[in-house]
Design a protein around this motif. Structure first.
Motif, PDB file in Angstrom:
ATOM      1  N   PHE A  11       0.830  -1.209   0.000  1.00 42.25           N
ATOM      2  CA  PHE A  11       0.000   0.000   0.000  1.00 42.25           C
ATOM      3  C   PHE A  11       0.861   1.256   0.000  1.00 42.25           C
ATOM      4  N   LEU A  12       1.888   1.275   0.835  1.00 43.79           N
ATOM      5  CA  LEU A  12       2.755   2.450   0.929  1.00 43.79           C
ATOM      6  C   LEU A  12       3.547   2.659  -0.359  1.00 43.79           C
ATOM      7  N   LEU A  13       4.001   1.580  -0.978  1.00 43.26           N
ATOM      8  CA  LEU A  13       4.701   1.707  -2.257  1.00 43.26           C
ATOM      9  C   LEU A  13       3.774   2.261  -3.335  1.00 43.26           C
ATOM     10  N   THR A  14       2.507   1.832  -3.296  1.00 39.69           N
ATOM     11  CA  THR A  14       1.531   2.342  -4.273  1.00 39.69           C
ATOM     12  C   THR A  14       1.253   3.820  -4.033  1.00 39.69           C
ATOM     13  N   CYS A  15       1.234   4.234  -2.765  1.00 36.32           N
ATOM     14  CA  CYS A  15       1.053   5.662  -2.453  1.00 36.32           C
ATOM     15  C   CYS A  15       2.102   6.496  -3.181  1.00 36.32           C
ATOM     16  N   PHE A  16       3.345   6.045  -3.120  1.00 33.17           N
ATOM     17  CA  PHE A  16       4.418   6.791  -3.781  1.00 33.17           C
ATOM     18  C   PHE A  16       4.312   6.686  -5.297  1.00 33.17           C
ATOM     19  N   THR A  17       4.096   5.485  -5.818  1.00 33.92           N
ATOM     20  CA  THR A  17       4.086   5.283  -7.268  1.00 33.92           C
ATOM     21  C   THR A  17       3.032   6.137  -7.950  1.00 33.92           C
ATOM     22  N   VAL A  18       1.804   6.113  -7.428  1.00 29.65           N
ATOM     23  CA  VAL A  18       0.707   6.857  -8.054  1.00 29.65           C
ATOM     24  C   VAL A  18       0.954   8.360  -7.976  1.00 29.65           C
ATOM     25  N   THR A  19       1.319   8.838  -6.799  1.00 32.17           N
ATOM     26  CA  THR A  19       1.507  10.291  -6.661  1.00 32.17           C
ATOM     27  C   THR A  19       2.749  10.765  -7.398  1.00 32.17           C
ATOM     28  N   TYR A  20       3.759   9.899  -7.537  1.00 36.48           N
ATOM     29  CA  TYR A  20       4.942  10.282  -8.303  1.00 36.48           C
ATOM     30  C   TYR A  20       4.596  10.436  -9.780  1.00 36.48           C
ATOM     31  N   GLY A  21       3.765   9.518 -10.295  1.00 34.11           N
ATOM     32  CA  GLY A  21       3.334   9.644 -11.686  1.00 34.11           C
ATOM     33  C   GLY A  21       2.535  10.914 -11.915  1.00 34.11           C
ATOM     34  N   LEU A  22       1.599  11.197 -11.010  1.00 38.46           N
ATOM     35  CA  LEU A  22       0.813  12.427 -11.121  1.00 38.46           C
ATOM     36  C   LEU A  22       1.696  13.657 -10.923  1.00 38.46           C
ATOM     37  N   GLY A  23       2.620  13.551  -9.972  1.00 36.79           N
ATOM     38  CA  GLY A  23       3.518  14.669  -9.705  1.00 36.79           C
ATOM     39  C   GLY A  23       4.381  15.007 -10.907  1.00 36.79           C
ATOM     40  N   LYS A  24       4.819  13.994 -11.643  1.00 36.73           N
ATOM     41  CA  LYS A  24       5.627  14.250 -12.836  1.00 36.73           C
ATOM     42  C   LYS A  24       4.880  15.129 -13.830  1.00 36.73           C
ATOM     43  N   PHE A  25       3.590  14.870 -13.998  1.00 33.64           N
ATOM     44  CA  PHE A  25       2.826  15.661 -14.964  1.00 33.64           C
ATOM     45  C   PHE A  25       2.573  17.068 -14.449  1.00 33.64           C
ATOM     46  N   PHE A  26       2.012  17.184 -13.258  1.00 29.30           N
ATOM     47  CA  PHE A  26       1.643  18.515 -12.757  1.00 29.30           C
ATOM     48  C   PHE A  26       2.877  19.368 -12.457  1.00 29.30           C
ATOM     49  N   MET A  27       3.910  18.763 -11.898  1.00 24.61           N
ATOM     50  CA  MET A  27       5.132  19.514 -11.638  1.00 24.61           C
ATOM     51  C   MET A  27       5.880  19.814 -12.930  1.00 24.61           C
ATOM     52  N   GLY A  28       5.761  18.931 -13.911  1.00 21.83           N
ATOM     53  CA  GLY A  28       6.361  19.205 -15.221  1.00 21.83           C
ATOM     54  C   GLY A  28       5.722  20.413 -15.863  1.00 21.83           C
ATOM     55  N   ALA A  29       4.393  20.515 -15.740  1.00 15.99           N
ATOM     56  CA  ALA A  29       3.699  21.690 -16.268  1.00 15.99           C
ATOM     57  C   ALA A  29       4.128  22.949 -15.516  1.00 15.99           C
ATOM     58  N   LEU A  30       4.324  22.816 -14.212  1.00 18.89           N
ATOM     59  CA  LEU A  30       4.778  23.962 -13.412  1.00 18.89           C
ATOM     60  C   LEU A  30       6.179  24.403 -13.839  1.00 18.89           C
ATOM     61  N   ALA A  31       7.007  23.441 -14.250  1.00 18.05           N
ATOM     62  CA  ALA A  31       8.378  23.761 -14.661  1.00 18.05           C
ATOM     63  C   ALA A  31       8.420  24.698 -15.859  1.00 18.05           C
ATOM     64  N   ASP A  32       7.375  24.677 -16.680  1.00 17.20           N
ATOM     65  CA  ASP A  32       7.325  25.580 -17.840  1.00 17.20           C
ATOM     66  C   ASP A  32       6.899  26.990 -17.454  1.00 17.20           C
ATOM     67  N   ARG A  33       6.464  27.169 -16.210  1.00 15.52           N
ATOM     68  CA  ARG A  33       5.886  28.450 -15.812  1.00 15.52           C
ATOM     69  C   ARG A  33       6.705  29.191 -14.756  1.00 15.52           C
ATOM     70  N   VAL A  34       7.614  28.484 -14.106  1.00 12.71           N
ATOM     71  CA  VAL A  34       8.381  29.113 -13.018  1.00 12.71           C
ATOM     72  C   VAL A  34       9.870  28.924 -13.274  1.00 12.71           C
ATOM     73  N   SER A  35      10.684  29.434 -12.361  1.00  8.84           N
ATOM     74  CA  SER A  35      12.134  29.286 -12.456  1.00  8.84           C
ATOM     75  C   SER A  35      12.527  27.819 -12.287  1.00  8.84           C
ATOM     76  N   LEU A  36      13.211  27.262 -13.285  1.00 10.69           N
ATOM     77  CA  LEU A  36      13.655  25.878 -13.212  1.00 10.69           C
ATOM     78  C   LEU A  36      14.635  25.685 -12.055  1.00 10.69           C
ATOM     79  N   ARG A  37      15.525  26.639 -11.888  1.00  4.04           N
ATOM     80  CA  ARG A  37      16.522  26.550 -10.823  1.00  4.04           C
ATOM     81  C   ARG A  37      15.849  26.466  -9.451  1.00  4.04           C
ATOM     82  N   LYS A  38      14.893  27.338  -9.204  1.00  6.13           N
ATOM     83  CA  LYS A  38      14.228  27.372  -7.906  1.00  6.13           C
ATOM     84  C   LYS A  38      13.336  26.141  -7.704  1.00  6.13           C
ATOM     85  N   LEU A  39      12.651  25.705  -8.755  1.00  3.25           N
ATOM     86  CA  LEU A  39      11.785  24.536  -8.638  1.00  3.25           C
ATOM     87  C   LEU A  39      12.616  23.292  -8.345  1.00  3.25           C
ATOM     88  N   PHE A  40      13.719  23.116  -9.080  1.00  2.67           N
ATOM     89  CA  PHE A  40      14.552  21.936  -8.897  1.00  2.67           C
ATOM     90  C   PHE A  40      15.160  21.898  -7.493  1.00  2.67           C
TER      91      PHE A  40
END
Length: 451
Positions: free
Chosen positions: A67-96
């Motif tokens: 269950f805990l591994l799935t918590c990370f896997t699912v949110t990491y996949g979603l995070g890649k998309f939403f945070m990737g979109a954020l990377a196009d809008r904010v400072s890459l240096r600060k976000l990273f």
């Protein structure tokens, strides 16, 4: 670095000081992206490596861990998309750097609690925050490297995940010797290390050359600077219109996304199930299969460097190289599944095959990142990387987590690995269908000499 100096505009001669400063920043930004992503793995896989001890000490069971591994896997996949979109809008240096620091703090926090619900929440947050690291670090590299060297830089960066994956067990192993039975240290010590390094990443990272008073890749290198996928009229389009056109409705990116999902099924179908398959089915000892897993990770490093060299040598032919690698992978999977039937020499063969698997898993997979950056304008690179990553985790990783054991229990492990082999071959075919699009998008100065 001399290969990176070739320009189609004579910019180096016109602006030698600026170009020299650009080349210096290019190296620094690559190092920040590489070292930073090594650090990402030092505060990502801690729970996975400590799960066995946590079962024994905290009184959990395997379903708790799943269950805990799935918590990370699912949110990491979603995070890649939403945070990737954020990377196009904010400072890459600060976000990273910010995401790296927050990941470190979350890792440290896990070390201070035994509560199942609290750890679940912390892993969910870790997945979301860590989702920013791959898109932002790759986008930094894309903004500083022209067509000729971008693929090689991304391929070189890709090795960072193998380095991080190999370093963390060593760190935890040393801590285990120094303080046996202390689970908390496996989270706190790496977390503190990464938190300190995150401040350095904040200072040295970069957004793009223009933000530092330098010229754009297009101005320095002409058509050989950036992917040739946009149109002049696109400069007036809104961000959401751009991502709709170049990400969600881009046939090339959609196909790359499905290829990435298949490759993640192949990767995790092999790696995650090696302990159970090699011990229960193939009859290898714990020491033998652990050594095989280690060989896979370590040989993946020079194997990835080989693909990095190929990415520089054949900057717009990576689809063909990836297809060849995946067809070889399909055949190797067939052999891997029967290796335990070869008698006394099977363990030596297992180690050789494991090394080849490491090369052929990570080599063709890194090509996905190269193609993604080559098929979109740089201003939506983060969103494209996040979208392709989302497909990988939600379809490929979760698919291998469930389908592999279902097929093994109801049919056989042979059936499971035949699916892996088939997906590898289909991914190779997918790469070949993208070869013409790749050559059109990536303009490079090709000669027969060694310039």
């Amino acid at each position: 670095m001399d290969k990176m100096r070739t320009t189609g505009t004579g910019y180096e001669a016109r602006e030698p000081e600026k170009f020299s400063r650009f080349l210096y920043r290019q190296k620094v930004v690559f190092l920040v992206a590489f070292v930073g992503y090594v650090c990402a793995y030092l505060v990502r896989n801690n729970f996975k490596l400590m799960s066995k001890d946590m079962i024994e000490v905290y009184g959990w069971n395997k379903l708790n861990v799943a269950f805990l591994l799935t918590c990370f896997t699912v949110t990491y996949g979603l995070g890649k998309f939403f945070m990737g979109a954020l990377a196009d809008r904010v400072s890459l240096r600060k976000l990273f750097a910010g995401a790296l620091g927050m990941s470190a703090l979350l890792c440290i926090a896990i070390g201070f609690t035994r509560q199942f619900a609290v750890i679940a929440i912390l892993l969910i947050l870790t997945g979301l925050i860590q989702g920013a690291l791959a898109p932002s670090s790759q986008a930094m590299i894309a903004n500083y490297f022209p067509n000729k060297s971008r693929g090689g830089a991304i391929a070189g960066w890709n090795v960072s995940q193998n380095v991080g994956s190999a370093m963390l067990p060593l760190i935890i192993g040393v801590l285990g010797v120094a303080a046996p039975g202390n689970i908390s240290l496996a989270f706190i010590v790496p977390g503190v290390m990464v938190l300190l390094l995150a401040f350095l990443m904040w200072k040295l990272g970069g957004d793009n050359p223009e933000a530092e008073g330098l010229n754009s890749l297009k101005e320095m290198y002409g058509d050989e600077g950036e992917p040739n996928v946009g149109e002049d009229s696109d400069t007036t389009l809104s961000y959401w219109t751009l991502i709709k056109k170049y990400v969600f409705l881009n046939p090339g990116i959609l196909l790359v996304g499905f290829i990435n999902a298949a490759l993640y099924f192949v990767r995790f179908g092999v790696e995650d199930w090696m302990p159970i398959y090699l011990s229960h089915e193939a009859g290898f000892s714990d020491a033998q299969f652990l050594t095989a897993i280690s060989v896979l990770e370590w040989v993946a490093v020079p194997g990835s460097f080989l693909f990095a060299w190929l990415a520089v040598k054949f900057a717009n032919k990576m689809t063909i190289i990836g297809a060849i690698g995946l067809f070889l992978m399909a055949g190797l999977i067939f052999y891997y599944e029967t290796i335990h039937n070869t008698g006394g020499s099977s363990y030596a063969q297992l180690l050789i095959v494991s090394g080849l698997l490491g090369t052929l898993i990570y080599g063709p997979q890194l090509i996905v990142n190269i193609l993604t950056l080559n098929f979109v304008p740089l201003k939506v690179a983060g969103t494209a990387l996040g979208f392709v990553g989302l497909m990988a985790y939600m379809l490929g990783n979760l698919g291998s987590n469930w389908l592999m054991p279902i097929l093994a229990d109801n049919l056989s492990w042979t059936a499971s690995y035949m699916v892996v082999a088939a997906l590898s071959a289909l991914s190779g075919i997918g790469y070949l269908t993208l070869s013409r699009r790749e050559r059109k998008a990536v303009k490079v100065h090709e000669t027969n000499n060694d310039d």
